[in-house]
Write a protein that holds these residues in place. Structure first.
Motif, mmCIF file in Angstrom:
data_model
loop_
_atom_site.group_PDB
_atom_site.id
_atom_site.type_symbol
_atom_site.label_atom_id
_atom_site.label_comp_id
_atom_site.label_asym_id
_atom_site.label_seq_id
_atom_site.Cartn_x
_atom_site.Cartn_y
_atom_site.Cartn_z
ATOM 1 N N LEU A 186 11.441 -90.123 189.585
ATOM 2 C CA LEU A 186 10.554 -90.750 188.609
ATOM 3 C C LEU A 186 9.777 -91.908 189.241
ATOM 4 O O LEU A 186 8.568 -92.065 189.010
ATOM 5 N N ALA A 187 10.458 -92.715 190.039
ATOM 6 C CA ALA A 187 9.785 -93.830 190.702
ATOM 7 C C ALA A 187 8.688 -93.318 191.630
ATOM 8 O O ALA A 187 7.582 -93.866 191.677
ATOM 9 N N SER A 188 8.984 -92.245 192.351
ATOM 10 C CA SER A 188 8.001 -91.667 193.261
ATOM 11 C C SER A 188 6.812 -91.101 192.495
ATOM 12 O O SER A 188 5.657 -91.263 192.903
ATOM 13 N N ALA A 189 7.110 -90.418 191.370
ATOM 14 C CA ALA A 189 6.039 -89.812 190.583
ATOM 15 C C ALA A 189 5.110 -90.876 190.007
ATOM 16 O O ALA A 189 3.887 -90.712 189.986
ATOM 17 N N CYS A 190 5.676 -91.989 189.550
ATOM 18 C CA CYS A 190 4.841 -93.057 188.993
ATOM 19 C C CYS A 190 4.005 -93.725 190.071
ATOM 20 O O CYS A 190 2.865 -94.131 189.832
ATOM 21 N N GLN A 191 4.560 -93.850 191.259
ATOM 22 C CA GLN A 191 3.830 -94.481 192.353
ATOM 23 C C GLN A 191 2.674 -93.607 192.835
ATOM 24 O O GLN A 191 1.576 -94.098 193.114
ATOM 25 N N SER A 192 2.934 -92.291 192.915
ATOM 26 C CA SER A 192 1.918 -91.381 193.446
ATOM 27 C C SER A 192 0.995 -90.833 192.369
ATOM 28 O O SER A 192 -0.097 -90.338 192.672
ATOM 29 N N GLY A 193 1.440 -90.881 191.115
ATOM 30 C CA GLY A 193 0.672 -90.284 190.041
ATOM 31 C C GLY A 193 0.742 -88.770 190.016
ATOM 32 O O GLY A 193 -0.033 -88.112 189.308
ATOM 33 N N ASP A 194 1.680 -88.196 190.755
ATOM 34 C CA ASP A 194 1.792 -86.741 190.876
ATOM 35 C C ASP A 194 2.967 -86.236 190.042
ATOM 36 O O ASP A 194 4.022 -85.890 190.574
ATOM 37 N N GLY A 195 2.794 -86.209 188.729
ATOM 38 C CA GLY A 195 3.844 -85.711 187.862
ATOM 39 C C GLY A 195 4.132 -84.240 188.077
ATOM 40 O O GLY A 195 5.286 -83.802 188.003
ATOM 41 N N ALA A 196 3.091 -83.451 188.353
ATOM 42 C CA ALA A 196 3.282 -82.017 188.577
ATOM 43 C C ALA A 196 4.148 -81.781 189.814
ATOM 44 O O ALA A 196 5.022 -80.898 189.814
ATOM 45 N N GLY A 197 3.918 -82.572 190.855
ATOM 46 C CA GLY A 197 4.733 -82.436 192.060
ATOM 47 C C GLY A 197 6.182 -82.792 191.802
ATOM 48 O O GLY A 197 7.096 -82.152 192.330
ATOM 49 N N ALA A 198 6.420 -83.815 190.969
ATOM 50 C CA ALA A 198 7.784 -84.203 190.625
ATOM 51 C C ALA A 198 8.480 -83.098 189.835
ATOM 52 O O ALA A 198 9.664 -82.808 190.059
ATOM 53 N N ARG A 199 7.749 -82.458 188.916
ATOM 54 C CA ARG A 199 8.353 -81.366 188.141
ATOM 55 C C ARG A 199 8.722 -80.200 189.057
ATOM 56 O O ARG A 199 9.781 -79.590 188.904
ATOM 57 N N TRP A 200 7.840 -79.891 190.001
ATOM 58 C CA TRP A 200 8.126 -78.803 190.943
ATOM 59 C C TRP A 200 9.361 -79.136 191.781
ATOM 60 O O TRP A 200 10.246 -78.297 191.959
ATOM 61 N N THR A 201 9.455 -80.378 192.271
ATOM 62 C CA THR A 201 10.602 -80.789 193.093
ATOM 63 C C THR A 201 11.894 -80.705 192.291
ATOM 64 O O THR A 201 12.918 -80.229 192.792
ATOM 65 N N TRP A 202 11.847 -81.142 191.027
ATOM 66 C CA TRP A 202 13.072 -81.095 190.216
ATOM 67 C C TRP A 202 13.508 -79.653 189.964
ATOM 68 O O TRP A 202 14.704 -79.347 189.998
ATOM 69 N N ARG A 203 12.548 -78.773 189.712
ATOM 70 C CA ARG A 203 12.916 -77.363 189.529
ATOM 71 C C ARG A 203 13.565 -76.811 190.796
ATOM 72 O O ARG A 203 14.527 -76.039 190.726
ATOM 73 N N GLN A 204 13.039 -77.186 191.961
ATOM 74 C CA GLN A 204 13.627 -76.731 193.218
ATOM 75 C C GLN A 204 15.055 -77.239 193.374
ATOM 76 O O GLN A 204 15.958 -76.497 193.779
ATOM 77 N N ILE A 205 15.270 -78.511 193.047
ATOM 78 C CA ILE A 205 16.619 -79.070 193.130
ATOM 79 C C ILE A 205 17.562 -78.303 192.206
ATOM 80 O O ILE A 205 18.685 -77.929 192.587
ATOM 81 N N ARG A 206 17.093 -78.061 190.983
ATOM 82 C CA ARG A 206 17.953 -77.384 190.002
ATOM 83 C C ARG A 206 18.267 -75.961 190.427
ATOM 84 O O ARG A 206 19.426 -75.524 190.377
ATOM 85 N N TYR A 207 17.271 -75.205 190.887
ATOM 86 C CA TYR A 207 17.496 -73.815 191.262
ATOM 87 C C TYR A 207 18.315 -73.710 192.541
ATOM 88 O O TYR A 207 19.169 -72.832 192.665
ATOM 89 N N ARG A 208 18.050 -74.591 193.499
ATOM 90 C CA ARG A 208 18.811 -74.513 194.745
ATOM 91 C C ARG A 208 20.272 -74.882 194.543
ATOM 92 O O ARG A 208 21.161 -74.350 195.199
ATOM 93 N N ARG A 209 20.507 -75.805 193.621
ATOM 94 C CA ARG A 209 21.879 -76.273 193.408
ATOM 95 C C ARG A 209 22.666 -75.382 192.462
ATOM 96 O O ARG A 209 23.855 -75.155 192.667
ATOM 97 N N PHE A 210 22.009 -74.860 191.445
ATOM 98 C CA PHE A 210 22.720 -74.101 190.424
ATOM 99 C C PHE A 210 22.218 -72.668 190.269
ATOM 100 O O PHE A 210 22.707 -71.940 189.403
ATOM 101 N N GLY A 211 21.245 -72.277 191.072
ATOM 102 C CA GLY A 211 20.731 -70.922 190.982
ATOM 103 C C GLY A 211 20.031 -70.628 189.675
ATOM 104 O O GLY A 211 19.879 -69.464 189.296
ATOM 105 N N GLY A 212 19.632 -71.673 188.944
ATOM 106 C CA GLY A 212 18.946 -71.467 187.678
ATOM 107 C C GLY A 212 19.873 -71.091 186.541
ATOM 108 O O GLY A 212 19.416 -70.851 185.421
ATOM 109 N N ARG A 213 21.196 -71.062 186.811
ATOM 110 C CA ARG A 213 22.153 -70.620 185.784
ATOM 111 C C ARG A 213 22.796 -71.825 185.106
ATOM 112 O O ARG A 213 23.242 -72.762 185.770
ATOM 113 N N LEU A 214 22.865 -71.782 183.782
ATOM 114 C CA LEU A 214 23.456 -72.875 183.002
ATOM 115 C C LEU A 214 24.920 -72.566 182.746
ATOM 116 O O LEU A 214 25.348 -72.278 181.627
#
Length: 338
Positions: free
Chosen positions: A261-289
């Motif tokens: 969030l701090a990085s996204a606010c500094q860069s103004g790149d919210g879309a990039g932050a959303r993409w990074t978070w999805r990558q973290i979630r899928y790589r760590r949990f395979g997208g499965r809840l």
């Protein structure tokens, strides 16, 4: 490298642009050097050459050598280069900002001089894990099943290795360098069925929580650690490794969200932050809840829809939870789990 003789032990310090910290580390180490021990400092093309900073400190010493890379090859590659060019039987890769304790070299020499041919490495106790007993781990399966702390094993400065046993695994270490655990992978692959790693109760280094402004990115770690699943292991070994990583060294989700969030606010790149978070979630949990952590990762993803609105709420929560420590961004700090 213009050293007097190969000797028994090489102490290698990979470094980049932390000249002051390096000078303190070297100053603490020099009085401990003795016959058969060499110090090699690998300068990864620092803006101010390390040799110039250390000139007065190491002048006239035949057991100390500074090697400067032509260009910055990256921190991971610089670490593996320490192993690649090691000319001694044993190697201690020491972090440039970790402080060797008094008697550290004497402790290491006592262990390696008494070592039999089956001992591949010794991992020493440090602040990352309060070890309660000595263990001898035999073979890769036992290593993955009974290692008490992967965090402690990942800390470069806490482990001494038998370089000739790891060098044949350098190809794999370089190939999987993006996992951020390539040095640990080289040790794991070198064990086979009967190679041993000793988990020692002795301490050789003092680990300090890093300066977050100058430390490696926890976001990068979160993206990288999950790629350890690609290592050429048996399925049983892979399952054990990933279970241990999830329990021991995966960065905390809320801390990652705070940093991103701090990085996204500094860069103004919210879309990039959303993409990074999805990558973290899928790589760590395979997208499965399938777990509470997976559900938490999914829920925290909504923070990145409007980072400038949600960040103040997250920061208020951090101040409530952490008090005076919130200013250090402890939630993104590797102090607890890495």
């Amino acid at each position: 490298m213009n050293l007097a003789s190969p000797g028994l032990l090489t102490i290698a310090i990979p470094t980049f642009d932390r000249n002051e910290q390096l000078a303190r580390t070297v100053a603490a180490l020099l009085p401990q050097l003795r016959a058969g021990v060499n110090l090699v400092i690998r300068d990864n093309a620092s803006p101010v050459p390390v040799a110039a900073t250390l000139e007065a400190l190491i002048a006239g010493r035949s057991d100390v050598c500074v090697v400067r890379n032509v260009c910055n090859i990256g921190g991971g590659a610089n670490v593996l280069r320490c192993l690649e060019v090691c000319e001694t039987e044993w190697l201690w890769i020491l972090g440039d900002d970790d402080t060797p304790l008094p008697g550290a070299v004497a402790c290491i020499l006592a262990d390696i001089e008494a070592a039999d041919d089956g001992l591949v490495g010794v991992n020493y106790r440090c602040e990352l894990y309060d070890r309660r007993e000595v263990r001898e781990l035999r073979g890769a399966d036992d290593f993955l099943a009974r290692a008490d702390s992967l965090s402690n094993l990942l800390l470069l400065s806490a482990t001494v290795v038998r370089a000739p046993r790891l060098k044949p695994r350098l190809r794999l270490a370089y190939a999987y360098m993006s996992s951020w655990i390539s040095h640990l992978a080289a040790l794991l692959f070198s064990l086979g069925e009967n190679g041993r790693v000793r988990l020692s109760m002795e301490r050789i280094v003092r680990w300090e929580p890093p300066d977050l402004a100058a430390s490696w990115s926890m976001i990068g770690a979160a993206l990288a650690f999950s790629t350890a699943a690609d290592l050429p292991l048996t399925q049983r070994q892979r399952d054990m490794l990933m279970a241990r990583m999830e329990a021991d060294i995966q960065p905390e989700l809320l801390g990652l969200a705070r940093q991103l969030l701090a990085s996204a606010c500094q860069s103004g790149d919210g879309a990039g932050a959303r993409w990074t978070w999805r990558q973290i979630r899928y790589r760590r949990f395979g997208g499965r809840l399938r777990s509470a952590r997976a559900w938490l990762a999914w829920g925290l993803g909504w923070l990145f829809v409007a980072p400038r609105l949600t960040r103040p709420v997250v920061e208020a929560f951090a101040r409530w939870r952490l008090g005076d420590q919130a200013g250090r961004n402890v939630l993104q700090d590797p102090m607890k789990r890495i």
